[in-house]
Design an enzyme around this catalytic site. Structure first.
Site, PDB file in Angstrom:
ATOM      1  N   PHE A 140       0.840  -1.197   0.000  1.00 35.98           N
ATOM      2  CA  PHE A 140       0.000   0.000   0.000  1.00 35.98           C
ATOM      3  C   PHE A 140       0.873   1.244   0.000  1.00 35.98           C
ATOM      4  O   PHE A 140       1.802   1.383   0.806  1.00 35.98           O
ATOM      5  CB  PHE A 140      -0.902  -0.019   1.244  1.00 35.98           C
ATOM      6  CG  PHE A 140      -1.842   1.152   1.349  1.00 35.98           C
ATOM      7  CD1 PHE A 140      -2.989   1.193   0.573  1.00 35.98           C
ATOM      8  CD2 PHE A 140      -1.588   2.196   2.227  1.00 35.98           C
ATOM      9  CE1 PHE A 140      -3.870   2.274   0.665  1.00 35.98           C
ATOM     10  CE2 PHE A 140      -2.461   3.265   2.334  1.00 35.98           C
ATOM     11  CZ  PHE A 140      -3.606   3.306   1.544  1.00 35.98           C
ATOM     12  N   SER A 175       3.915  -6.505   2.442  1.00 31.53           N
ATOM     13  CA  SER A 175       2.915  -5.709   3.148  1.00 31.53           C
ATOM     14  C   SER A 175       1.512  -6.022   2.610  1.00 31.53           C
ATOM     15  O   SER A 175       1.088  -7.171   2.631  1.00 31.53           O
ATOM     16  CB  SER A 175       3.264  -4.223   3.044  1.00 31.53           C
ATOM     17  OG  SER A 175       2.467  -3.458   3.920  1.00 31.53           O
ATOM     18  N   MET A 176       0.782  -5.026   2.077  1.00 23.03           N
ATOM     19  CA  MET A 176      -0.519  -5.322   1.492  1.00 23.03           C
ATOM     20  C   MET A 176      -0.380  -6.298   0.333  1.00 23.03           C
ATOM     21  O   MET A 176      -1.281  -7.106   0.067  1.00 23.03           O
ATOM     22  CB  MET A 176      -1.200  -4.041   1.000  1.00 23.03           C
ATOM     23  CG  MET A 176      -2.582  -4.283   0.379  1.00 23.03           C
ATOM     24  SD  MET A 176      -3.381  -2.781  -0.243  1.00 23.03           S
ATOM     25  CE  MET A 176      -2.466  -2.520  -1.782  1.00 23.03           C
ATOM     26  N   ASP A 222       9.075  -4.137  13.289  1.00 30.01           N
ATOM     27  CA  ASP A 222       8.311  -3.557  12.180  1.00 30.01           C
ATOM     28  C   ASP A 222       7.395  -2.510  12.795  1.00 30.01           C
ATOM     29  O   ASP A 222       6.583  -2.822  13.674  1.00 30.01           O
ATOM     30  CB  ASP A 222       7.506  -4.669  11.484  1.00 30.01           C
ATOM     31  CG  ASP A 222       6.728  -4.197  10.262  1.00 30.01           C
ATOM     32  OD1 ASP A 222       6.280  -3.042  10.240  1.00 30.01           O
ATOM     33  OD2 ASP A 222       6.542  -5.014   9.338  1.00 30.01           O
ATOM     34  N   HIS A 236       9.931  -2.493   8.129  1.00 24.78           N
ATOM     35  CA  HIS A 236       8.780  -2.950   7.353  1.00 24.78           C
ATOM     36  C   HIS A 236       9.075  -3.161   5.871  1.00 24.78           C
ATOM     37  O   HIS A 236       8.757  -4.202   5.299  1.00 24.78           O
ATOM     38  CB  HIS A 236       7.613  -1.975   7.516  1.00 24.78           C
ATOM     39  CG  HIS A 236       6.378  -2.415   6.808  1.00 24.78           C
ATOM     40  ND1 HIS A 236       5.713  -3.587   7.132  1.00 24.78           N
ATOM     41  CD2 HIS A 236       5.683  -1.866   5.769  1.00 24.78           C
ATOM     42  CE1 HIS A 236       4.669  -3.731   6.338  1.00 24.78           C
ATOM     43  NE2 HIS A 236       4.639  -2.707   5.499  1.00 24.78           N
TER      44      HIS A 236
END
Length: 252
Positions: A28, A96-97, A192, A222
């Site tokens: 994202f 991530s996303m 993270d 992250h």
């Protein structure tokens, strides 16, 4: 309405190679630029690599405001189909996303394996904006990268509508984890500051994959694809993909 221009460097990229395809999905507010290092290293090992740019990303926040998470799902499915046209095996990597999106992909299509990098099932900082449309845009801080050398292409602010789409896709994927059965390698950063490390453990504990593995990224935050452990991600992923590809060839 005229489509927004893509930020230079944020474009999708396709690197042709052998019959093993690797789909890499950014997160994202990220772009393919955040995973290009991984993609180029995988291509150098001979793989065919495709990193799509998700709808509303890498242009401007106004275009992002009109994007729906179903578009992101479709972008990933179309990328898989593109690779499947020329590749015998297709592996999907998501950060991530992007991790949530490749997990969703694995519930519907026959991935040879999936790899997640700090996959997002929760983003605590965004919870306050759930079902909210005010303020319209939320300021974004500096990308969560331990190494202060790389720069990630991101928006300085993101729409609250897009944040709610992210919350929806994370919830959607969390409910479908039990439908994932393909081999999976889960990379996670214990430190993270965006996605709780517990998300990776939730994935490991819930998926039905008989072949599953956790790999710690001790020196990354992250956005690990741009961080100190990026070469570790490449080498560990390479071993995972090669092992599974050889197993499939023997089985056939």
């Amino acid at each position: 309405m005229t489509a927004a221009m893509v930020i230079p460097g944020a474009e999708s990229f396709f690197l042709p190679g052998n019959s093993i395809g690797i789909l890499i999905c950014h997160g994202f507010n990220g772009t393919p630029q955040s995973v290009r290092y991984l993609g180029e290293k995988f291509a150098a090992k001979g793989f065919t690599v495709f990193a799509p740019r998700l709808a509303g990303h890498g242009t401007d926040e106004y275009e992002m405001e009109t994007s729906h998470y179903q578009e992101w799902i479709q972008d990933v499915e179309m990328a898989y189909a593109k690779l499947k046209r020329t590749c015998t095996h297709v592996f999907a990597i998501g950060q991530s996303m992007g991790g949530a999106l490749v997990l969703d992909l694995a519930t519907k299509l026959a991935c040879d394996g999936i790899l997640t990098i700090n996959a997002a099932l929760q983003v605590p900082e965004y919870e306050r904006y759930r079902n909210q449309s005010v303020p319209r845009f939320i300021p974004e801080g500096k990308p969560d990268i331990k190494d202060d050398t790389p720069k990630e292409i991101t928006y300085d602010q993101v729409p609250s509508k897009a944040i709610n789409q992210l919350l929806d896709i994370m919830e959607h994927t969390s409910q479908k984890l039990i439908d994932v059965s393909c081999p999976i390698l889960i990379f996670h950063s214990p430190e993270d500051h965006v996605v709780p490390d517990s998300c990776s453990y939730q994935i490991y504990d819930t998926v039905m994959s008989g072949d599953k593995e956790m790999a710690r990224l001790e020196n990354s935050y992250h956005v690990a694809s741009l961080d100190h452990d990026k070469d570790h991600i490449i080498e560990h992923s390479y071993q995972f993909i090669q092992r599974l590809s050889k197993r499939e060839i023997i089985a056939s």
